[in-house]
Design a protein around this motif. Structure first.
Motif, PDB file in Angstrom:
ATOM      1  N   LEU A  43       0.768  -1.207  -0.065  1.00 49.28           N
ATOM      2  CA  LEU A  43      -0.043   0.147  -0.007  1.00 49.28           C
ATOM      3  C   LEU A  43       0.902   1.300  -0.088  1.00 49.28           C
ATOM      4  O   LEU A  43       2.096   1.372   0.795  1.00 49.28           O
ATOM      5  N   THR A  44       0.502   2.120  -0.992  1.00 46.79           N
ATOM      6  CA  THR A  44       1.418   3.312  -0.959  1.00 46.79           C
ATOM      7  C   THR A  44       0.411   4.484  -0.706  1.00 46.79           C
ATOM      8  O   THR A  44      -0.476   4.773  -1.273  1.00 46.79           O
ATOM      9  N   TYR A  45       1.005   5.404   0.439  1.00 43.95           N
ATOM     10  CA  TYR A  45       0.241   6.537   0.700  1.00 43.95           C
ATOM     11  C   TYR A  45       0.567   7.916   0.064  1.00 43.95           C
ATOM     12  O   TYR A  45       1.455   7.787  -0.572  1.00 43.95           O
ATOM     13  N   ASP A  46       0.209   8.872   0.476  1.00 43.31           N
ATOM     14  CA  ASP A  46       0.471  10.168  -0.062  1.00 43.31           C
ATOM     15  C   ASP A  46       1.916  10.538  -0.237  1.00 43.31           C
ATOM     16  O   ASP A  46       2.465  10.948  -0.929  1.00 43.31           O
ATOM     17  N   ASN A  47       2.506  10.280   1.258  1.00 46.51           N
ATOM     18  CA  ASN A  47       4.024  10.512   1.192  1.00 46.51           C
ATOM     19  C   ASN A  47       4.872   9.580   0.242  1.00 46.51           C
ATOM     20  O   ASN A  47       6.177  10.026   0.026  1.00 46.51           O
ATOM     21  N   TYR A  48       4.339   8.500  -0.045  1.00 46.20           N
ATOM     22  CA  TYR A  48       5.150   7.642  -1.280  1.00 46.20           C
ATOM     23  C   TYR A  48       5.292   8.581  -2.506  1.00 46.20           C
ATOM     24  O   TYR A  48       6.418   8.545  -3.025  1.00 46.20           O
ATOM     25  N   ASP A  49       4.105   9.433  -2.897  1.00 46.85           N
ATOM     26  CA  ASP A  49       4.137  10.346  -4.253  1.00 46.85           C
ATOM     27  C   ASP A  49       5.405  11.062  -4.054  1.00 46.85           C
ATOM     28  O   ASP A  49       6.025  11.694  -4.941  1.00 46.85           O
ATOM     29  N   ILE A  50       5.963  11.487  -2.568  1.00 43.22           N
ATOM     30  CA  ILE A  50       7.201  12.584  -2.505  1.00 43.22           C
ATOM     31  C   ILE A  50       8.451  11.842  -3.053  1.00 43.22           C
ATOM     32  O   ILE A  50       9.270  12.329  -3.515  1.00 43.22           O
ATOM     33  N   TYR A  51       8.351  10.422  -3.060  1.00 42.91           N
ATOM     34  CA  TYR A  51       9.542   9.694  -3.535  1.00 42.91           C
ATOM     35  C   TYR A  51       9.509  10.008  -5.024  1.00 42.91           C
ATOM     36  O   TYR A  51      10.776   9.978  -5.539  1.00 42.91           O
ATOM     37  N   LEU A  52       8.510  10.118  -5.697  1.00 47.69           N
ATOM     38  CA  LEU A  52       8.632  10.225  -7.138  1.00 47.69           C
ATOM     39  C   LEU A  52       9.037  11.669  -7.618  1.00 47.69           C
ATOM     40  O   LEU A  52       9.417  11.877  -8.645  1.00 47.69           O
ATOM     41  N   GLU A  53       8.883  12.541  -6.556  1.00 47.05           N
ATOM     42  CA  GLU A  53       9.328  13.981  -6.814  1.00 47.05           C
ATOM     43  C   GLU A  53      11.003  14.048  -6.687  1.00 47.05           C
ATOM     44  O   GLU A  53      11.675  14.649  -7.286  1.00 47.05           O
ATOM     45  N   TRP A  54      11.478  13.059  -5.965  1.00 43.28           N
ATOM     46  CA  TRP A  54      12.841  12.810  -5.963  1.00 43.28           C
ATOM     47  C   TRP A  54      13.459  12.165  -6.974  1.00 43.28           C
ATOM     48  O   TRP A  54      14.119  12.562  -7.592  1.00 43.28           O
ATOM     49  N   ASN A  55      12.876  11.150  -7.625  1.00 42.22           N
ATOM     50  CA  ASN A  55      13.385  10.172  -8.766  1.00 42.22           C
ATOM     51  C   ASN A  55      12.028   9.567  -9.543  1.00 42.22           C
ATOM     52  O   ASN A  55      11.196   9.090  -8.867  1.00 42.22           O
ATOM     53  N   GLN A  56      11.914   9.628 -10.688  1.00 46.96           N
ATOM     54  CA  GLN A  56      10.883   9.224 -11.358  1.00 46.96           C
ATOM     55  C   GLN A  56      10.719   7.935 -11.773  1.00 46.96           C
ATOM     56  O   GLN A  56       9.886   7.355 -12.179  1.00 46.96           O
ATOM     57  N   SER A  57      12.049   7.128 -11.408  1.00 47.95           N
ATOM     58  CA  SER A  57      11.721   5.743 -11.501  1.00 47.95           C
ATOM     59  C   SER A  57      11.069   4.896 -10.486  1.00 47.95           C
ATOM     60  O   SER A  57      11.413   5.035  -9.319  1.00 47.95           O
ATOM     61  N   PHE A  58      10.237   4.298 -10.850  1.00 40.25           N
ATOM     62  CA  PHE A  58       9.488   3.424 -10.105  1.00 40.25           C
ATOM     63  C   PHE A  58      10.079   2.407  -9.244  1.00 40.25           C
ATOM     64  O   PHE A  58       9.827   2.311  -8.075  1.00 40.25           O
ATOM     65  N   THR A  59      11.020   1.610 -10.116  1.00 37.49           N
ATOM     66  CA  THR A  59      11.795   0.667  -9.200  1.00 37.49           C
ATOM     67  C   THR A  59      12.712   1.317  -8.119  1.00 37.49           C
ATOM     68  O   THR A  59      12.782   0.991  -7.024  1.00 37.49           O
TER      69      THR A  59
END
Length: 392
Positions: free
Chosen positions: A292-308
């Motif tokens: 399960l990915t929460y709103d804070n997980y989306d901040i990781y994609l602000e750091w790096n666009q790679s899903f992996t």
């Protein structure tokens, strides 16, 4: 020259308010640099910064690296298994203990847990041990002049020149091939706008000061939208059958809904609904690991666009916060890179935008796979298999 915290903040505000670079990419490099120099002058960059720009050159090795990011063709299990190793877990725990007071201050001021910051610190440079040996200015002008992704790199040139001009960084600063600087690989615009003097020595040193690195990284994450006191990632167990089309990071639903469909904690216990919403992510399909990915997980994609990469960073943070290693389960056979390219070409022929045909299961390719799975009546989990390829 060093800057006290108040003056540094004022400088950051000034530079961030300056107009972003609006130069066209490609063409004669010297003419392009002249246009950038004029933009820098208008932003207040003096002779020291302009002289550094005059000496900047194209670095062919940077372009080579930019076009060969094959590491992300690995599956999540492969990539995370390599990146979340005993060295990073052991030293991450040691650093959390060593700098406990700094991490506590960072969490108090910015709301970002120490484990989250430490995971980036580990993955980016092994806690400062490997910060990169590319000339940062050469790397940024190379990528800003190049026409593949200029919109990402052009806005970083003037901030870097400002850092050089003010004596915060030397002109020959070295870092990653994509222009990041320091122990958590911060871009120049963030160095200026979010830099924090964590050790109180009157300067912000993201290459040599762990307190500065910790405080600045937390500040950056907060300004990307981090929500204090909320989770980022949670491993779960999924049932054999459920509405798979409802899965995906962006389809955030109440935990009560996931529980109603049979999603549980890894040990089979019921999910605790705290009023938050989350998306269900299946990086290797419905038979592989589940999160399960929460709103804070989306901040990781602000750091790096790679899903992996982002899922790996988020899971490493969970491990450092005390969670066990995820259960790999038994995913269906996936596609090797060459077969993935065949799939991407087929998807392109059907009108899908998969980005570059590169054999990497990126966000666009996953979404196209989901659409084809839905069309074909397959379980919609975003995981391309030989059976899917054969039916498209």
């Amino acid at each position: 020259m060093v800057l006290p915290r108040t003056l540094f903040a004022a400088l950051a505000a000034f530079c961030v308010s300056a107009p972003a670079l609006a130069q066209e990419c490609g063409g004669d490099f010297e003419a392009w640099k002249s246009a950038v120099a004029e933009q820098a002058r208008q932003a207040g960059v003096g002779e020291l910064g302009l002289s550094a720009l005059a000496n900047a050159r194209i670095d062919p090795e940077v372009l080579k690296r930019d076009r060969a990011q094959g590491v992300f063709s690995q599956t999540f299990a492969e990539f995370s298994g390599r990146m979340i190793n005993s060295y990073r877990l052991k030293n991450g725990a040691a650093n959390l203990k060593k700098y406990a007071d700094i991490f506590a201050r960072a969490e108090q001021e910015y709301g970002v847990p120490g484990a989250v910051t430490t995971a980036f610190w580990a993955l980016e440079t092994d806690f400062g041990a490997v910060q990169g040996d590319f000339g940062t200015l050469n790397a940024l002008v190379t990528l800003a002049h190049d026409c593949r992704r200029p919109q990402l790199f052009q806005p970083q040139v003037v901030p870097l020149l400002t850092l050089i001009d003010r004596g915060i960084l030397p002109a020959d600063t070295k870092g990653a091939w994509a222009g990041e600087i320091g122990q958590t690989q911060i871009l120049p615009s963030d160095y200026l706008a979010r830099g924090v003097d964590g050790d109180g020595d009157g300067k912000v040193d993201l290459r040599g000061s762990a307190p500065d690195v910790i405080m600045t990284t937390a500040n950056k994450l907060l300004h990307r939208g981090w929500k204090r006191g909320e989770p980022w990632l949670q491993e779960v167990r999924v049932p054999d059958e459920m509405p798979w089309e409802e899965t995906g990071r962006t389809n955030k639903l109440p935990l009560s809904q996931w529980a109603g469909w049979g999603v549980t904690n890894p040990d089979g216990s019921a999910l605790e609904d705290k009023g938050l919403k989350a998306g269900l992510v299946l990086p290797m399909g419905r038979k592989g690991p589940a999160f399960l990915t929460y709103d804070n997980y989306d901040i990781y994609l602000e750091w790096n666009q790679s899903f992996t990469y982002t899922l790996t960073a988020a899971h490493l943070a969970s491990r450092l916060a005390g969670a066990p290693a995820f259960d790999r389960r038994n995913p269906e056979e996936g596609l090797p890179p060459e077969a993935m390219k065949v799939l991407q070409r087929k998807l392109e022929d059907k009108g899908y935008d998969v980005g570059k045909v590169d054999g990497i299961l990126g966000i666009n390719t996953r979404e196209a796979v989901r659409q084809e799975q839905m069309r074909l009546g397959f379980p919609v989990d975003g995981w391309p298999t030989p059976a899917l390829l054969a039916n498209i």
